[in-house]
Scaffold this motif. Structure first.
Motif, PDB file in Angstrom:
ATOM      1  N   LEU A 178       0.921  -1.114   0.014  1.00 23.61           N
ATOM      2  CA  LEU A 178       0.023   0.171   0.158  1.00 23.61           C
ATOM      3  C   LEU A 178       0.943   1.111  -0.046  1.00 23.61           C
ATOM      4  CD1 LEU A 178      -2.847   1.233   0.024  1.00 23.61           C
ATOM      5  CD2 LEU A 178      -2.915   1.053   2.424  1.00 23.61           C
ATOM      6  N   VAL A 179       2.133   1.160   0.574  1.00 25.76           N
ATOM      7  CA  VAL A 179       2.801   2.351   0.853  1.00 25.76           C
ATOM      8  C   VAL A 179       3.335   2.679  -0.676  1.00 25.76           C
ATOM      9  CG1 VAL A 179       5.118   3.475   1.460  1.00 25.76           C
ATOM     10  CG2 VAL A 179       3.631   2.119   3.142  1.00 25.76           C
ATOM     11  N   ALA A 180       3.750   1.700  -1.380  1.00 26.32           N
ATOM     12  CA  ALA A 180       4.310   1.853  -2.567  1.00 26.32           C
ATOM     13  C   ALA A 180       2.986   2.561  -3.794  1.00 26.32           C
ATOM     14  CB  ALA A 180       4.636   0.475  -3.490  1.00 26.32           C
ATOM     15  N   VAL A 181       1.862   2.006  -3.431  1.00 27.32           N
ATOM     16  CA  VAL A 181       0.681   2.378  -4.275  1.00 27.32           C
ATOM     17  C   VAL A 181       0.478   4.021  -4.058  1.00 27.32           C
ATOM     18  CG1 VAL A 181      -1.711   2.404  -4.703  1.00 27.32           C
ATOM     19  CG2 VAL A 181      -0.261   0.182  -4.529  1.00 27.32           C
ATOM     20  N   THR A 182       0.531   4.228  -2.870  1.00 24.51           N
ATOM     21  CA  THR A 182       0.443   5.786  -2.140  1.00 24.51           C
ATOM     22  C   THR A 182       1.584   6.626  -2.908  1.00 24.51           C
ATOM     23  OG1 THR A 182      -0.639   4.998  -0.282  1.00 24.51           O
ATOM     24  CG2 THR A 182       0.253   7.225  -0.491  1.00 24.51           C
ATOM     25  N   THR A 183       2.745   6.125  -2.769  1.00 28.51           N
ATOM     26  CA  THR A 183       3.790   6.834  -3.357  1.00 28.51           C
ATOM     27  C   THR A 183       3.756   6.967  -4.759  1.00 28.51           C
ATOM     28  OG1 THR A 183       5.318   5.922  -1.751  1.00 28.51           O
ATOM     29  CG2 THR A 183       6.283   6.839  -3.699  1.00 28.51           C
ATOM     30  N   ALA A 184       3.372   5.976  -5.648  1.00 28.77           N
ATOM     31  CA  ALA A 184       3.455   6.085  -6.850  1.00 28.77           C
ATOM     32  C   ALA A 184       2.277   7.058  -7.456  1.00 28.77           C
ATOM     33  CB  ALA A 184       2.981   4.584  -7.634  1.00 28.77           C
ATOM     34  N   ARG A 185       1.149   6.878  -6.788  1.00 28.83           N
ATOM     35  CA  ARG A 185       0.172   7.992  -7.000  1.00 28.83           C
ATOM     36  C   ARG A 185       0.668   9.256  -6.867  1.00 28.83           C
ATOM     37  NH1 ARG A 185      -3.386   5.873  -3.873  1.00 28.83           N
ATOM     38  NH2 ARG A 185      -4.770   4.582  -5.492  1.00 28.83           N
ATOM     39  N   ALA A 186       1.364   9.496  -5.804  1.00 26.34           N
ATOM     40  CA  ALA A 186       1.685  10.936  -5.682  1.00 26.34           C
ATOM     41  C   ALA A 186       2.824  11.342  -6.680  1.00 26.34           C
ATOM     42  CB  ALA A 186       2.445  11.060  -4.128  1.00 26.34           C
TER      43      ALA A 186
END
Length: 316
Positions: A193-201
Motif C-alpha cells: 500500500l505504501v508503494a501505491v500511495t507513493t506511486a500515485r503521488a
C-alpha cells in the motif's frame, strides 16, 4: 524520506566489501528484496589501496534485520562475501539522504529520470520523470528499471498500446513513463500500500495521473484487472519467484498480439522465467542484460486467444 528510517533514530547497517560488479549486484538484490519504506542501499568506491580499488555495499534498515536472511541474499551473488558481511548499529543520522546523495539523472531512450535538482536539465525532446531521491526503490538507477524503460521506449517506436499494465509499480516510474509516452490508459498495481500511495503521488507530480489507475492488490487475480483489461503491454519488474507465480493470470490478461516485459532477473534466472511464460504460449522477442540484470521481452501471436483454462469451454 523512507518511513522506516527516521533521521533521529538508530539505524542498523549491513556492510560488505566486494569488487565493483558484485557490489552493485548485491546492492540491487537487497533493494529489490525489501520494502522500500524500510531499507535503503548504497554501493560506492572505497579508498584505493595497493591491491586495487574495492567497493563497499551498505544497507540501512529501520528495524533490526534478520541477519541470516540478509546473508542468504548476499550469498546468491557470493558465499564468500556473505560470510564477510558485518552488521552494525549506528547512532542518529539521516542515512537515507547520505546514501542517495549525488544520484545523476538516468537517460534511457526519450526518458530522463531525475531528481528535483535536475529539473532544469530536461531537454526539449526528453520525457522528464521526476522521482523524489529519498525513495530509493525505483529512482531509475537500477539495471532492471533501465531495462524496462528501454523496452517501453522501443515498443513506443512501433506502436501505441491501447492499455498498459505495470505489475509491481514501486514508485510508479514505469507507469509514469508509459502514461507520458503513450497518452493512453495505464493500470499500475502493487501488493504494498505504501508503494501505491507513493506511486500515485509521483504520478500527480509528473502530470501523468489522468492516464493511470492504481490498484492495491496481491497477485493478479483481483477482478479489477480483468475488468480494466485486456492489455497490449504488460510490464512486471519484480523477482523470479513472483514472476513465475503470476505467469498464468498474466497471460490471461494479455491482448492478442500483446507484448510482455519481465525484469528483476539475474541472468542465471532468466531461462526459468522464460520457461514459465513459454508454457503460456508466449515467445521470446528480445533479451537485454544491463548492469548484471536481465530483462525479457515476450510476445503473443496476433491470432492467439487469451488463455483461461479454468473457465469451461475456453480455448487455448
Amino acid at each position: 524520506m523512507l518511513e522506516g528510517l527516521p533521521p533521529n533514530g538508530a539505524t542498523h547497517v549491513m556492510r560488505v566489501e566486494a569488487p565493483e560488479h558484485e557490489a552493485r549486484l548485491i546492492a540491487d538484490l537487497i533493494s529489490e528484496s525489501f520494502d522500500p519504506a524500510e531499507v535503503a542501499t548504497s554501493a560506492f568506491e572505497v579508498e584505493v589501496t595497493a591491491e586495487g580499488s574495492p567497493w563497499a555495499v551498505e544497507a540501512y534498515f529501520g528495524e533490526e534485520p534478520d541477519e541470516e536472511a540478509v546473508r542468504e541474499l548476499v550469498a546468491l551473488i557470493s558465499p564468500d562475501h556473505a560470510a564477510a558481511a558485518v552488521f552494525l548499529t549506528l547512532d542518529r543520522k539521516d542515512w537515507v539522504s547520505a546514501s542517495l546523495e549525488g544520484l545523476a539523472p538516468v537517460a534511457v531512450g526519450r526518458f530522463l529520470v531525475h531528481g528535483f535538482h535536475d529539473r532544469g536539465n530536461v531537454g526539449p525532446n526528453r520525457i522528464g520523470i521526476e522521482i523524489e531521491a529519498a525513495l530509493a526503490f525505483g529512482t531509475g538507477h537500477h539495471g532492471t528499471t533501465k531495462g524496462c524503460l528501454a523496452a517501453i521506449a522501443a515498443y513506443g517506436k512501433r506502436r501505441r498500446p491501447a492499455k498498459t499494465l505495470d505489475v509491481g509499480t514501486g514508485t510508479g516510474v514505469l507507469a509514469i513513463a508509459a502514461g507520458r509516452l503513450f497518452h493512453a490508459p495505464v493500470v499500475a498495481s502493487d501488493i504494498d500500500l505504501v508503494a501505491v500511495t507513493t506511486a500515485r503521488a509521483n504520478a500527480r507530480a509528473n502530470h501523468a495521473a489522468p492516464h493511470i489507475h492504481f490498484l492495491h492488490a496481491p497477485g493478479l487475480d483481483a477482478g479489477a484487472f480483468g475488468r480494466l483489461g485486456p492489455y497490449d503491454l504488460i510490464v512486471a519488474n519484480i523477482l523470479l519467484a513472483p514472476l513465475k507465480r503470476i505467469a498464468k493470470p498474466l497471460a490471461r490478461l494479455l491482448a492478442p498480439g500483446g507484448r510482455v516485459v519481465l525484469s528483476g532477473l539475474l541472468p542465471s534466472h532468466a531461462n526459468a522465467a522464460l520457461a514459465a511464460y513459454r508454457a503460456q504460449g508466449l515467445r521470446l522477442v528480445r533479451r537485454r542484460t544491463l548492469e548484471g540484470w536481465t530483462t525479457l521481452e515476450l510476445a503473443a501471436d496476433a491470432g492467439r486467444p487469451r488463455r483461461d483454462p479454468d473457465r469451461p469451454g475456453s480455448r487455448g
